[in-house]
Design a protein around this motif. Sequence first.
Motif, PDB file in Angstrom:
ATOM      1  N   ALA A  51       0.834  -1.197   0.000  1.00  0.00           N
ATOM      2  CA  ALA A  51       0.000   0.000   0.000  1.00  0.00           C
ATOM      3  C   ALA A  51       0.867   1.243   0.000  1.00  0.00           C
ATOM      4  O   ALA A  51       1.947   1.256   0.571  1.00  0.00           O
ATOM      5  N   GLN A  52       0.362   2.290  -0.616  1.00  0.00           N
ATOM      6  CA  GLN A  52       1.056   3.567  -0.635  1.00  0.00           C
ATOM      7  C   GLN A  52       0.102   4.617  -0.093  1.00  0.00           C
ATOM      8  O   GLN A  52      -0.830   5.039  -0.778  1.00  0.00           O
ATOM      9  N   PRO A  53       0.304   5.050   1.165  1.00  0.00           N
ATOM     10  CA  PRO A  53      -0.610   6.020   1.756  1.00  0.00           C
ATOM     11  C   PRO A  53      -0.565   7.347   1.025  1.00  0.00           C
ATOM     12  O   PRO A  53       0.425   7.696   0.390  1.00  0.00           O
ATOM     13  N   ALA A  54      -1.654   8.060   1.141  1.00  0.00           N
ATOM     14  CA  ALA A  54      -1.730   9.359   0.476  1.00  0.00           C
ATOM     15  C   ALA A  54      -0.679  10.287   1.047  1.00  0.00           C
ATOM     16  O   ALA A  54      -0.512  10.387   2.258  1.00  0.00           O
ATOM     17  N   PRO A  55       0.061  10.995   0.189  1.00  0.00           N
ATOM     18  CA  PRO A  55       1.118  11.886   0.682  1.00  0.00           C
ATOM     19  C   PRO A  55       0.520  13.126   1.312  1.00  0.00           C
ATOM     20  O   PRO A  55      -0.595  13.525   1.012  1.00  0.00           O
TER      21      PRO A  55
ATOM     22  N   VAL B  96      10.164   5.735  -6.848  1.00  0.00           N
ATOM     23  CA  VAL B  96       9.436   4.638  -6.215  1.00  0.00           C
ATOM     24  C   VAL B  96       9.370   3.435  -7.147  1.00  0.00           C
ATOM     25  O   VAL B  96       9.542   2.291  -6.737  1.00  0.00           O
ATOM     26  N   GLU B  97       9.132   3.705  -8.424  1.00  0.00           N
ATOM     27  CA  GLU B  97       9.064   2.615  -9.407  1.00  0.00           C
ATOM     28  C   GLU B  97      10.409   1.902  -9.518  1.00  0.00           C
ATOM     29  O   GLU B  97      10.461   0.663  -9.576  1.00  0.00           O
ATOM     30  N   ARG B  98      11.508   2.663  -9.526  1.00  0.00           N
ATOM     31  CA  ARG B  98      12.831   2.049  -9.579  1.00  0.00           C
ATOM     32  C   ARG B  98      13.113   1.226  -8.331  1.00  0.00           C
ATOM     33  O   ARG B  98      13.675   0.130  -8.408  1.00  0.00           O
ATOM     34  N   LEU B  99      12.700   1.732  -7.188  1.00  0.00           N
ATOM     35  CA  LEU B  99      12.897   0.995  -5.935  1.00  0.00           C
ATOM     36  C   LEU B  99      12.109  -0.306  -5.945  1.00  0.00           C
ATOM     37  O   LEU B  99      12.628  -1.370  -5.570  1.00  0.00           O
ATOM     38  N   THR B 100      10.869  -0.238  -6.384  1.00  0.00           N
ATOM     39  CA  THR B 100      10.043  -1.439  -6.455  1.00  0.00           C
ATOM     40  C   THR B 100      10.631  -2.473  -7.397  1.00  0.00           C
ATOM     41  O   THR B 100      10.651  -3.673  -7.109  1.00  0.00           O
ATOM     42  N   LYS B 101      11.153  -2.008  -8.524  1.00  0.00           N
ATOM     43  CA  LYS B 101      11.750  -2.933  -9.488  1.00  0.00           C
ATOM     44  C   LYS B 101      12.992  -3.604  -8.908  1.00  0.00           C
ATOM     45  O   LYS B 101      13.208  -4.809  -9.091  1.00  0.00           O
TER      46      LYS B 101
ATOM     47  N   LEU C 173      16.423   8.068   0.343  1.00  0.00           N
ATOM     48  CA  LEU C 173      15.779   6.765   0.474  1.00  0.00           C
ATOM     49  C   LEU C 173      14.967   6.686   1.758  1.00  0.00           C
ATOM     50  O   LEU C 173      13.830   6.182   1.752  1.00  0.00           O
ATOM     51  N   ARG C 174      15.520   7.173   2.854  1.00  0.00           N
ATOM     52  CA  ARG C 174      14.784   7.155   4.124  1.00  0.00           C
ATOM     53  C   ARG C 174      13.475   7.931   4.002  1.00  0.00           C
ATOM     54  O   ARG C 174      12.414   7.460   4.412  1.00  0.00           O
ATOM     55  N   ARG C 175      13.548   9.122   3.431  1.00  0.00           N
ATOM     56  CA  ARG C 175      12.356   9.961   3.286  1.00  0.00           C
ATOM     57  C   ARG C 175      11.345   9.308   2.359  1.00  0.00           C
ATOM     58  O   ARG C 175      10.134   9.361   2.600  1.00  0.00           O
ATOM     59  N   LEU C 176      11.824   8.649   1.321  1.00  0.00           N
ATOM     60  CA  LEU C 176      10.931   8.008   0.361  1.00  0.00           C
ATOM     61  C   LEU C 176      10.158   6.864   1.002  1.00  0.00           C
ATOM     62  O   LEU C 176       8.935   6.760   0.849  1.00  0.00           O
ATOM     63  N   ILE C 177      10.865   5.998   1.716  1.00  0.00           N
ATOM     64  CA  ILE C 177      10.207   4.841   2.336  1.00  0.00           C
ATOM     65  C   ILE C 177       9.231   5.294   3.414  1.00  0.00           C
ATOM     66  O   ILE C 177       8.137   4.730   3.551  1.00  0.00           O
ATOM     67  N   LEU C 178       9.609   6.315   4.167  1.00  0.00           N
ATOM     68  CA  LEU C 178       8.733   6.793   5.239  1.00  0.00           C
ATOM     69  C   LEU C 178       7.518   7.529   4.685  1.00  0.00           C
ATOM     70  O   LEU C 178       6.373   7.206   5.013  1.00  0.00           O
ATOM     71  N   ALA C 179       7.740   8.516   3.809  1.00  0.00           N
ATOM     72  CA  ALA C 179       6.649   9.378   3.356  1.00  0.00           C
ATOM     73  C   ALA C 179       5.772   8.717   2.307  1.00  0.00           C
ATOM     74  O   ALA C 179       4.554   8.899   2.297  1.00  0.00           O
ATOM     75  N   ARG C 180       6.371   7.926   1.422  1.00  0.00           N
ATOM     76  CA  ARG C 180       5.599   7.371   0.313  1.00  0.00           C
ATOM     77  C   ARG C 180       5.062   5.978   0.604  1.00  0.00           C
ATOM     78  O   ARG C 180       3.948   5.634   0.215  1.00  0.00           O
ATOM     79  N   LEU C 181       5.863   5.152   1.297  1.00  0.00           N
ATOM     80  CA  LEU C 181       5.462   3.767   1.526  1.00  0.00           C
ATOM     81  C   LEU C 181       4.959   3.514   2.941  1.00  0.00           C
ATOM     82  O   LEU C 181       4.423   2.447   3.218  1.00  0.00           O
TER      83      LEU C 181
ATOM     84  N   PHE D 139       6.498   3.156   5.931  1.00  0.00           N
ATOM     85  CA  PHE D 139       7.253   2.350   6.890  1.00  0.00           C
ATOM     86  C   PHE D 139       8.126   3.257   7.738  1.00  0.00           C
ATOM     87  O   PHE D 139       8.820   4.130   7.218  1.00  0.00           O
ATOM     88  N   ARG D 140       8.128   3.040   9.053  1.00  0.00           N
ATOM     89  CA  ARG D 140       8.917   3.841   9.974  1.00  0.00           C
ATOM     90  C   ARG D 140      10.267   3.208  10.285  1.00  0.00           C
ATOM     91  O   ARG D 140      11.142   3.866  10.839  1.00  0.00           O
ATOM     92  N   HIS D 141      10.426   1.941   9.942  1.00  0.00           N
ATOM     93  CA  HIS D 141      11.692   1.238  10.129  1.00  0.00           C
ATOM     94  C   HIS D 141      12.084   0.562   8.824  1.00  0.00           C
ATOM     95  O   HIS D 141      11.239  -0.020   8.136  1.00  0.00           O
ATOM     96  N   PHE D 142      13.371   0.623   8.498  1.00  0.00           N
ATOM     97  CA  PHE D 142      13.863  -0.025   7.295  1.00  0.00           C
ATOM     98  C   PHE D 142      13.644  -1.536   7.367  1.00  0.00           C
ATOM     99  O   PHE D 142      13.292  -2.170   6.363  1.00  0.00           O
ATOM    100  N   ALA D 143      13.830  -2.128   8.543  1.00  0.00           N
ATOM    101  CA  ALA D 143      13.629  -3.570   8.693  1.00  0.00           C
ATOM    102  C   ALA D 143      12.193  -3.972   8.364  1.00  0.00           C
ATOM    103  O   ALA D 143      11.952  -5.012   7.756  1.00  0.00           O
ATOM    104  N   ALA D 144      11.232  -3.138   8.766  1.00  0.00           N
ATOM    105  CA  ALA D 144       9.831  -3.448   8.470  1.00  0.00           C
ATOM    106  C   ALA D 144       9.576  -3.412   6.966  1.00  0.00           C
ATOM    107  O   ALA D 144       8.835  -4.241   6.430  1.00  0.00           O
ATOM    108  N   PHE D 145      10.186  -2.449   6.284  1.00  0.00           N
ATOM    109  CA  PHE D 145      10.039  -2.346   4.829  1.00  0.00           C
ATOM    110  C   PHE D 145      10.610  -3.583   4.132  1.00  0.00           C
ATOM    111  O   PHE D 145       9.957  -4.186   3.273  1.00  0.00           O
ATOM    112  N   VAL D 146      11.812  -4.004   4.508  1.00  0.00           N
ATOM    113  CA  VAL D 146      12.449  -5.154   3.874  1.00  0.00           C
ATOM    114  C   VAL D 146      11.721  -6.447   4.247  1.00  0.00           C
ATOM    115  O   VAL D 146      11.480  -7.310   3.382  1.00  0.00           O
ATOM    116  N   ASN D 147      11.344  -6.578   5.508  1.00  0.00           N
ATOM    117  CA  ASN D 147      10.667  -7.806   5.939  1.00  0.00           C
ATOM    118  C   ASN D 147       9.303  -7.967   5.312  1.00  0.00           C
ATOM    119  O   ASN D 147       8.791  -9.089   5.210  1.00  0.00           O
TER     120      ASN D 147
END
Length: 356
Positions: A231-235, A246-251, A280-288, A290-298
């Motif tokens: 899911a991608q919450p509304a910015p 975001v598309e490059r990261l997902t790929k 990258l930190r701002r992208l994962i937090l604001a766009r995706l 996730f507040r922790h990198f581990a949660a994003f990867v897991n």
Amino acid sequence: MNLIEPLLRGAGLATALLLVLVGGVRGGWLQRADLLMMLTCIISYLACSSPSLGCGAESAALPLLLGALVFPFAFWRLASVVLEDDRRVPWFAWVGAAAMVASGVLTAAEYLPVPASWRVATSGLVHKFLAIAFVLAAGVRAWRSRDGDLVESRRRLRWIVMGGIGLYSLAVTAVEIHLQRAPAPAWLDLLNVALIDMALMGAAVFLLGVRQGAQEALFEPAARRSAGPMAQPAPPAGASLDAALVERLTKLMEEQHLYRDPELSVGKLAAALQVPEYVLRRLILARLGFRHFAAFVNDYRLREVIARLKDPALERRPILTLALEAGFGSIGPFNRLFRDTHGMTPSAYRERALRL
């Protein structure tokens, strides 16, 4: 009579009470229960450490004594919740907290029939040892999760607050061990109260409005996710978002399966994405969200395991193997994440999925 010490103590109590009331109303009592518990422990400590009160002399003051004794556990718990969004309390932590409080009561409660030598040599040392263990464990959690924390204000706060409070708590405990049951010198007691007041005033400035945005970041509940499309919450309004990034990261994650690397870090992924770490930190937090990198990867790792648990061709493949191949470093964190997400064990999930 020296009025400075009671005035400072009263100011500290008033500030802590204000933090409890306003913090609870502003953020919700349940949401900030761990912060409120630690503030309550500080209030109890300020009251019990007063030479005139003597919490250990009267059984009526037992609630205050218990509150003061619980502080190391409350500090560890706050570090777990605020810094790692982890609300679990393992059984050994409950056992340690119970032993710490029980030994502290036997040491401090003068109305209990406990030999003086036993108070110092046995119960007193047990309480101090466990108190130090909880404070050090909080410090370990703050250090361990520092790089993966995506909330910038929280990354700074862990050193200012968690480091400062932790080091000060260790210093106070060391002094108490040195003094044993002897009263502290008047100047030392005055210095102790003054430093606590300064810390509370700083917390009041931070929590009651000056850094409201950072405050919300600290206590915002962690996003709950299940295996499935991310899911991608509304910015927020006016935020500058790079959809192509975001598309490059997902790929990178879905096609090159970078998440399978157990040692994947923010730095490694930022290098692969060819962007600075802060981007990258701002992208994962604001766009995706996730507040922790581990949660994003897991999240990616868990979704891969879920897909493979549903595959009849892999029915006999051990779950441990599936978890390790997906990038989990060990079976323990995987099992906890799986149960938290799906409410059942991986083996039960596989059995049900293959029956459908």
